[in-house]
Design an enzyme around this catalytic site. Sequence first.
Site, PDB file in Angstrom:
ATOM      1  N   VAL A   1       0.807  -1.220   0.000  1.00  0.00           N
ATOM      2  CA  VAL A   1       0.000   0.000   0.000  1.00  0.00           C
ATOM      3  C   VAL A   1       0.841   1.272   0.000  1.00  0.00           C
ATOM      4  O   VAL A   1       0.449   2.273  -0.622  1.00  0.00           O
ATOM      5  CB  VAL A   1      -1.012  -0.038   1.166  1.00  0.00           C
TER       6      VAL A   1
ATOM      7  N   HIS B   1       3.520  -0.678   5.835  1.00  0.00           N
ATOM      8  CA  HIS B   1       2.479  -1.666   6.133  1.00  0.00           C
ATOM      9  C   HIS B   1       3.016  -2.983   5.568  1.00  0.00           C
ATOM     10  O   HIS B   1       2.781  -3.334   4.417  1.00  0.00           O
ATOM     11  CB  HIS B   1       1.154  -1.290   5.467  1.00  0.00           C
TER      12      HIS B   1
HETATM   13  N1  LIG Z   1      -4.046  -2.008   3.011  1.00  0.00           N
HETATM   14  C1  LIG Z   1      -4.374  -3.053   3.747  1.00  0.00           C
HETATM   15  O1  LIG Z   1      -4.268  -3.034   4.986  1.00  0.00           O
HETATM   16  C2  LIG Z   1      -4.892  -4.266   3.063  1.00  0.00           C
HETATM   17  C3  LIG Z   1      -4.744  -4.354   1.707  1.00  0.00           C
HETATM   18  N2  LIG Z   1      -5.194  -5.430   1.038  1.00  0.00           N
HETATM   19  C4  LIG Z   1      -4.982  -5.422  -0.390  1.00  0.00           C
HETATM   20  O2  LIG Z   1      -6.174  -4.984  -1.061  1.00  0.00           O
HETATM   21  C5  LIG Z   1      -6.164  -5.482  -2.392  1.00  0.00           C
HETATM   22  C6  LIG Z   1      -7.509  -6.128  -2.705  1.00  0.00           C
HETATM   23  O3  LIG Z   1      -7.629  -7.293  -1.916  1.00  0.00           O
HETATM   24  P1  LIG Z   1      -8.959  -8.211  -2.009  1.00  0.00           P
HETATM   25  O4  LIG Z   1     -10.141  -7.345  -2.037  1.00  0.00           O
HETATM   26  O5  LIG Z   1      -8.830  -9.273  -1.016  1.00  0.00           O
HETATM   27  O6  LIG Z   1      -8.747  -8.831  -3.456  1.00  0.00           O
HETATM   28  P2  LIG Z   1      -9.901  -9.388  -4.422  1.00  0.00           P
HETATM   29  O7  LIG Z   1      -9.219 -10.238  -5.432  1.00  0.00           O
HETATM   30  O8  LIG Z   1     -11.005  -9.944  -3.624  1.00  0.00           O
HETATM   31  O9  LIG Z   1     -10.451  -8.062  -5.133  1.00  0.00           O
HETATM   32  C7  LIG Z   1      -9.705  -7.328  -6.055  1.00  0.00           C
HETATM   33  C8  LIG Z   1     -10.686  -6.834  -7.101  1.00  0.00           C
HETATM   34  O10 LIG Z   1      -9.971  -5.978  -8.008  1.00  0.00           O
HETATM   35  C9  LIG Z   1     -10.568  -6.176  -9.274  1.00  0.00           C
HETATM   36  N3  LIG Z   1      -9.688  -5.687 -10.332  1.00  0.00           N
HETATM   37  C10 LIG Z   1      -8.545  -6.242 -10.784  1.00  0.00           C
HETATM   38  N4  LIG Z   1      -8.028  -5.495 -11.789  1.00  0.00           N
HETATM   39  C11 LIG Z   1      -8.872  -4.454 -11.967  1.00  0.00           C
HETATM   40  C12 LIG Z   1      -8.876  -3.346 -12.848  1.00  0.00           C
HETATM   41  N5  LIG Z   1      -7.926  -3.169 -13.780  1.00  0.00           N
HETATM   42  N6  LIG Z   1      -9.884  -2.468 -12.751  1.00  0.00           N
HETATM   43  C13 LIG Z   1     -10.877  -2.625 -11.831  1.00  0.00           C
HETATM   44  N7  LIG Z   1     -10.911  -3.664 -10.963  1.00  0.00           N
HETATM   45  C14 LIG Z   1      -9.925  -4.558 -11.038  1.00  0.00           C
HETATM   46  C15 LIG Z   1     -10.809  -7.675  -9.356  1.00  0.00           C
HETATM   47  O11 LIG Z   1     -11.754  -8.005 -10.358  1.00  0.00           O
HETATM   48  C16 LIG Z   1     -11.293  -7.953  -7.925  1.00  0.00           C
HETATM   49  O12 LIG Z   1     -12.717  -7.922  -7.828  1.00  0.00           O
HETATM   50  C17 LIG Z   1      -4.965  -6.445  -2.486  1.00  0.00           C
HETATM   51  O13 LIG Z   1      -3.869  -5.800  -3.077  1.00  0.00           O
HETATM   52  C18 LIG Z   1      -4.679  -6.757  -1.024  1.00  0.00           C
HETATM   53  O14 LIG Z   1      -3.356  -7.161  -0.800  1.00  0.00           O
HETATM   54  C19 LIG Z   1      -5.841  -6.462   1.669  1.00  0.00           C
HETATM   55  C20 LIG Z   1      -6.054  -6.404   3.028  1.00  0.00           C
HETATM   56  C21 LIG Z   1      -5.540  -5.322   3.854  1.00  0.00           C
HETATM   57  C1  LIG Z   2      -3.396  -8.273   3.677  1.00  0.00           C
HETATM   58  C2  LIG Z   2      -2.919  -7.194   4.509  1.00  0.00           C
HETATM   59  O1  LIG Z   2      -2.227  -6.305   4.065  1.00  0.00           O
HETATM   60  C3  LIG Z   2      -3.259  -7.202   5.912  1.00  0.00           C
HETATM   61  O2  LIG Z   2      -4.218  -7.848   6.332  1.00  0.00           O
HETATM   62  O3  LIG Z   2      -2.518  -6.587   6.687  1.00  0.00           O
END
Ligand SMILES: NC(=O)C1=CN([C@@H]2O[C@H](COP(=O)(O)OP(=O)(O)OC[C@H]3O[C@@H](n4cnc5c(N)ncnc54)[C@H](O)[C@@H]3O)[C@@H](O)[C@H]2O)C=CC1
Ligand SMILES: CC(=O)C(=O)O
Length: 310
Positions: free
Chosen positions: A119, A172
Amino acid sequence: MKVGIVGAGMVGSAAGFALIQRGHAREIVFIDIDTARARAEAEDIAHAVPFAAPALVRHGDYADLDGADVVILSCGVSQKPGETRLALLERNAAVFRAVVGEVMAVCPGAILLVASNPVDIMGQVTARISGLPPGRVIGSGTILDTARFRWLIGRHLGISPRSVHAYVLGEHGDSEVLAWSNARAGSVALTDFAAQIGAALTADVRGRIDTGVRNAAYTIIEGKGATWYGIGGGLARIVGAIAGDEQAVLSVSTVEAEVLGVPDVALSLPRLVGRDGVSATLMPDLDRDETEGLRASAEILKTLVEKITI
Ligand SMILES: NC(=O)C1=CN([C@@H]2O[C@H](COP(=O)(O)OP(=O)(O)OC[C@H]3O[C@@H](n4cnc5c(N)ncnc54)[C@H](O)[C@@H]3O)[C@@H](O)[C@H]2O)C=CC1
Ligand SMILES: CC(=O)C(=O)O
């Protein structure tokens, strides 16, 4: 507030659900490359509106972001079991190269709130592509790690995590820094509080809390494939601080001109969050090990962001 959510996966939908529970958005628009997914998540969440705050929840395309105050970017790929956040960089940078321009073309005045991993670097990539000032591109950064830290300390002390004032700083990710030295419970230094109630923070306890925070994502991903509720709550908290012009102190990630000698790097420090995004960054008092840990974290992030071409 009108909130766009690009990426209607687990994180985006959890954020949308948390937003309507807390009443922070009058309109939410989900966008996803998988239109059926965006439609389904929007409809499912809309069905919770009668039990929550009034809000219009729908899916759409980029044109529907017109007038958005905040756009959450939660699109791209997430970690597989054992994979680090940093390993996602190239794939998610490619997604952001396509997405950020589309968003900016429709709502250049929106605050961009980045969730996709890694992130901190995705936030810096977003700032570069968008050309927005640093305070208007916010990475959720360590808001989630800080919540995990406070929750584990609160459990150890038997007090509400809301009475724990402690921050996780830096990346993060694996190099994050748990700032123990300035942590407080209520207005009392954490170690004094712990001693007074007979729940000493021994090296063993600290070690277990450190591991619990640092490895939380890995263990949850091992168990259920991804994490989403914690970050959904964290993203809603940031949107709430913007909506209410709270000037809340939150550990979020923005690009900083210099951190401990490392120039032009994005990472988390305590920051003031309100209507215009991040308005100030606060450098806390840290002990020597924490300071060195923060510098090392900044160096890791800086090295990686320099390898990304926009
Ligand atoms: N910042 C944080 O604390 C956290 C960050 N994350 C991150 O958040 C992100 C999403 O995670 P999830 O929701 O679990 O993944 P997910 O796979 O469930 O959802 C991602 C979505 O992005 C969509 N997508 C992919 N390419 C795209 C594009 N070009 N345009 C529009 N949509 C597009 C996909 O179709 C999918 O629905 C990951 O990078 C994950 O590592 C996850 C948990 C915590
Ligand atoms: C996936 C991730 O970045 C978290 O849960 O911290």
